[in-house]
Design a protein around this motif. Sequence first.
Motif, PDB file in Angstrom:
ATOM      1  N   SER A  84      29.576  16.361  49.718  1.00 11.11           N
ATOM      2  CA  SER A  84      29.663  16.141  51.169  1.00 11.11           C
ATOM      3  C   SER A  84      30.968  16.658  51.745  1.00 11.11           C
ATOM      4  O   SER A  84      31.067  16.898  52.957  1.00 11.11           O
ATOM      5  CB  SER A  84      29.516  14.648  51.488  1.00 11.11           C
ATOM      6  N   ILE A  85      32.005  16.833  50.897  1.00 10.39           N
ATOM      7  CA  ILE A  85      33.298  17.328  51.382  1.00 10.39           C
ATOM      8  C   ILE A  85      33.670  18.658  50.723  1.00 10.39           C
ATOM      9  O   ILE A  85      34.827  19.076  50.745  1.00 10.39           O
ATOM     10  CB  ILE A  85      34.419  16.298  51.128  1.00 10.39           C
ATOM     11  N   ALA A  86      32.690  19.325  50.134  1.00 13.70           N
ATOM     12  CA  ALA A  86      32.976  20.557  49.389  1.00 13.70           C
ATOM     13  C   ALA A  86      33.594  21.628  50.285  1.00 13.70           C
ATOM     14  O   ALA A  86      33.128  21.874  51.401  1.00 13.70           O
ATOM     15  CB  ALA A  86      31.692  21.084  48.756  1.00 13.70           C
ATOM     16  N   GLU A  87      34.661  22.221  49.789  1.00 12.80           N
ATOM     17  CA  GLU A  87      35.341  23.305  50.491  1.00 12.80           C
ATOM     18  C   GLU A  87      35.030  24.629  49.784  1.00 12.80           C
ATOM     19  O   GLU A  87      34.152  24.697  48.927  1.00 12.80           O
ATOM     20  CB  GLU A  87      36.841  23.018  50.543  1.00 12.80           C
ATOM     21  N   GLU A  88      35.769  25.689  50.116  1.00 13.49           N
ATOM     22  CA  GLU A  88      35.488  27.000  49.530  1.00 13.49           C
ATOM     23  C   GLU A  88      35.612  26.947  48.007  1.00 13.49           C
ATOM     24  O   GLU A  88      36.551  26.345  47.474  1.00 13.49           O
ATOM     25  CB  GLU A  88      36.444  28.059  50.083  1.00 13.49           C
ATOM     26  N   PRO A  89      34.685  27.571  47.289  1.00 15.48           N
ATOM     27  CA  PRO A  89      34.697  27.517  45.822  1.00 15.48           C
ATOM     28  C   PRO A  89      35.841  28.343  45.227  1.00 15.48           C
ATOM     29  O   PRO A  89      36.542  29.067  45.935  1.00 15.48           O
ATOM     30  CB  PRO A  89      33.340  28.111  45.449  1.00 15.48           C
ATOM     31  N   ILE A  90      35.963  28.224  43.904  1.00 19.42           N
ATOM     32  CA  ILE A  90      36.980  28.968  43.148  1.00 19.42           C
ATOM     33  C   ILE A  90      36.264  29.896  42.170  1.00 19.42           C
ATOM     34  O   ILE A  90      35.358  29.471  41.450  1.00 19.42           O
ATOM     35  CB  ILE A  90      37.901  28.022  42.360  1.00 19.42           C
ATOM     36  N   VAL A  91      36.663  31.144  42.149  1.00 20.23           N
ATOM     37  CA  VAL A  91      36.206  32.111  41.151  1.00 20.23           C
ATOM     38  C   VAL A  91      37.363  32.350  40.188  1.00 20.23           C
ATOM     39  O   VAL A  91      38.474  32.668  40.619  1.00 20.23           O
ATOM     40  CB  VAL A  91      35.771  33.437  41.802  1.00 20.23           C
ATOM     41  N   MET A  92      37.107  32.218  38.882  1.00 18.10           N
ATOM     42  CA  MET A  92      38.177  32.279  37.892  1.00 18.10           C
ATOM     43  C   MET A  92      37.960  33.444  36.927  1.00 18.10           C
ATOM     44  O   MET A  92      36.847  33.662  36.437  1.00 18.10           O
ATOM     45  CB  MET A  92      38.253  30.958  37.119  1.00 18.10           C
ATOM     46  N   ASN A  93      39.045  34.187  36.662  1.00 17.35           N
ATOM     47  CA  ASN A  93      39.006  35.304  35.702  1.00 17.35           C
ATOM     48  C   ASN A  93      40.175  35.192  34.743  1.00 17.35           C
ATOM     49  O   ASN A  93      41.313  34.968  35.154  1.00 17.35           O
ATOM     50  CB  ASN A  93      39.073  36.643  36.440  1.00 17.35           C
ATOM     51  N   THR A  94      39.901  35.381  33.462  1.00 19.02           N
ATOM     52  CA  THR A  94      40.926  35.214  32.441  1.00 19.02           C
ATOM     53  C   THR A  94      41.518  36.558  32.015  1.00 19.02           C
ATOM     54  O   THR A  94      41.376  37.571  32.694  1.00 19.02           O
ATOM     55  CB  THR A  94      40.370  34.432  31.237  1.00 19.02           C
ATOM     56  N   SER A  95      42.151  36.564  30.877  1.00 20.07           N
ATOM     57  CA  SER A  95      43.032  37.664  30.462  1.00 20.07           C
ATOM     58  C   SER A  95      42.294  38.701  29.632  1.00 20.07           C
ATOM     59  O   SER A  95      41.101  38.651  29.416  1.00 20.07           O
ATOM     60  CB  SER A  95      44.210  37.091  29.684  1.00 20.07           C
ATOM     61  N   GLY A  96      43.052  39.642  29.113  1.00 24.34           N
ATOM     62  CA  GLY A  96      42.530  40.708  28.272  1.00 24.34           C
ATOM     63  C   GLY A  96      43.090  42.065  28.713  1.00 24.34           C
ATOM     64  O   GLY A  96      44.227  42.378  28.400  1.00 24.34           O
ATOM     65  N   PRO A  97      42.276  42.848  29.442  1.00 22.01           N
ATOM     66  CA  PRO A  97      40.873  42.582  29.763  1.00 22.01           C
ATOM     67  C   PRO A  97      40.030  42.600  28.493  1.00 22.01           C
ATOM     68  O   PRO A  97      40.254  43.430  27.622  1.00 22.01           O
ATOM     69  CB  PRO A  97      40.487  43.744  30.681  1.00 22.01           C
ATOM     70  N   GLY A  98      39.093  41.680  28.406  1.00 22.08           N
ATOM     71  CA  GLY A  98      38.217  41.639  27.252  1.00 22.08           C
ATOM     72  C   GLY A  98      37.891  40.246  26.772  1.00 22.08           C
ATOM     73  O   GLY A  98      36.930  40.039  26.037  1.00 22.08           O
ATOM     74  N   LYS A  99      38.667  39.257  27.204  1.00 22.53           N
ATOM     75  CA  LYS A  99      38.412  37.883  26.796  1.00 22.53           C
ATOM     76  C   LYS A  99      37.270  37.313  27.618  1.00 22.53           C
ATOM     77  O   LYS A  99      37.222  37.490  28.841  1.00 22.53           O
ATOM     78  CB  LYS A  99      39.681  37.052  27.000  1.00 22.53           C
ATOM     79  N   SER A 100      36.341  36.624  26.979  1.00 21.52           N
ATOM     80  CA  SER A 100      35.187  36.073  27.668  1.00 21.52           C
ATOM     81  C   SER A 100      35.595  35.006  28.669  1.00 21.52           C
ATOM     82  O   SER A 100      36.275  34.031  28.316  1.00 21.52           O
ATOM     83  CB  SER A 100      34.205  35.469  26.657  1.00 21.52           C
ATOM     84  N   ASN A 101      35.185  35.162  29.928  1.00 19.54           N
ATOM     85  CA  ASN A 101      35.440  34.130  30.929  1.00 19.54           C
ATOM     86  C   ASN A 101      34.727  32.829  30.588  1.00 19.54           C
ATOM     87  O   ASN A 101      35.278  31.732  30.756  1.00 19.54           O
ATOM     88  CB  ASN A 101      34.992  34.609  32.316  1.00 19.54           C
ATOM     89  N   LEU A 102      33.499  32.935  30.095  1.00 18.87           N
ATOM     90  CA  LEU A 102      32.722  31.738  29.772  1.00 18.87           C
ATOM     91  C   LEU A 102      33.323  30.999  28.589  1.00 18.87           C
ATOM     92  O   LEU A 102      33.480  29.769  28.614  1.00 18.87           O
ATOM     93  CB  LEU A 102      31.268  32.119  29.486  1.00 18.87           C
ATOM     94  N   ASP A 103      33.678  31.712  27.522  1.00 16.86           N
ATOM     95  CA  ASP A 103      34.295  31.069  26.359  1.00 16.86           C
ATOM     96  C   ASP A 103      35.626  30.424  26.717  1.00 16.86           C
ATOM     97  O   ASP A 103      35.986  29.375  26.182  1.00 16.86           O
ATOM     98  CB  ASP A 103      34.518  32.090  25.242  1.00 16.86           C
ATOM     99  N   ASN A 104      36.355  31.053  27.618  1.00 15.70           N
ATOM    100  CA  ASN A 104      37.683  30.558  27.956  1.00 15.70           C
ATOM    101  C   ASN A 104      37.632  29.348  28.882  1.00 15.70           C
ATOM    102  O   ASN A 104      38.292  28.325  28.627  1.00 15.70           O
ATOM    103  CB  ASN A 104      38.503  31.667  28.615  1.00 15.70           C
TER     104      ASN A 104
END
Length: 503
Positions: A84-104
Amino acid sequence: MSLIRTLPLFVFLFLLSFQYQVYGQSNPIGTFIESPTCPFSLPDGLNLGENFKFGYIDVPEFHDRSSLNSIRLAVAIFPCSNPSIAEEPIVMNTSGPGKSNLDNFIPQIAGGLGNYLLPNRDIVIIELRGLRYSSSFLACGEVFEANKDMLDENLSVEETMFRLGHALRNAKQRFERENINLSAYNNLETAKDIHMVMDALGYNKFNLVGSSAGTLVAHHVIREKPDRVRCAILDAGLPIDSTILFNYVPIIINSLKNYFKECQEDSLCQNSFPNMEERFLKLMDHLNKEPKEVRVKDPESGNEVSVLINGYRLAEHVLLHMFYSTQIPVFIGNILDGDYSSFADFAIGKLSPKFFADGLGYTVFINEAGYYELSDIDIDPKYQTFADGITLSGLGGRYLLEVQKQWKIKCAQASKEIIHESFDTPLLVLNGKYDPVIPVQYDEVLKKQYTNCYIYRFDGVPHSAFDNATSCALPMILEFLNNPIKAPNSDCMNNFKQKYNVK
């Protein structure tokens, strides 16, 4: 532990390919299709379809041209716990390039990070093109096997590069058989992917969080549609500057020199490890003539194997440590005093298979660096052995030139225009003062590119402020998310001071 993590890499790739083929080849481009299963084990407390959604989105291989090929991206959505109070979401990206975002990120969010972020916002994790759970996993198993085969040999730079070049050619041929166009794997296409995913999920504006190489992705997402990004948070924040990538090795050398200088000026460090720089450079050359043999168990086969630690591998060993610790003079000093116990962990690390998309790292960095020549890279002659060791580990301008020679990627010159542009997107940058690859002078580059930029350097911290100063970095991040037009309180940074733990 997930069953998939225990499988050999080629078996994992077959299963992932099979899943991709079975899971609807005709999905419309840019449409999120929720999946009833995940290709990985979920942490405790995470239940698919309840507090966690997972699915796939097909994106064009090239967004700005007609192509029959598409790339399937895996996407995870953590819904806000207070919708009910949700604001703008967050998109997250990790390091590498090559490290899995999902695994991390999935274990982190399920393990506690979500308690801080999810009360106010959804979190979206996108497995970017080329990463482990996308349909085009750019892992160069051929390069891993070549490096593994050479571990019991003491080879010259030329011999090693020849064999790595052969492995890179084999990897390129395999990618071609898999109908993968390596020229499509750059941050320009990835930025368009992210905007397409957020469109498909029904989000208008969003926040970005990036770490290390993931911060380069953030810059391109902002450049693509600046009005859409509410704010961005960069941990180990790189600016867009091509010189960073082809000068990677000289930057690391300067970081090591700074450690030697600090130790010399610190009486306790200097007394414990006198003449450290000279002794270290001599040790590398000595080990190239008379390497140390380390006997360890191969994590895959269980067999005892021999690994030779020569000067080049010592250089790589030190470099890896520089990303995670600021105690480099102590680390090197102990080796100089004859303590080689850390060599075993290094050897096991070289033998352990990794679900890392090193091929994506190559294609991204080639595009970010643009065109340059070997003569553009200035190496201190005293540090040539150290520089060669870093290069042979797969880093730096010289190695990227070898990749480009074998792969012939059509370069999108991702950094060519953005370096001259300026954006007003609020930006929070949390860096370590002792970051081996992001020197302090690059903060000024970021300030020129962003008019609303808040940059902080943590003393006593190497590559990631979030990982090494979480107790301070996390409150600053939360405060900035709540109000990105104001500098967050940074008093907690006073608790982080560099001090060498000399016994």
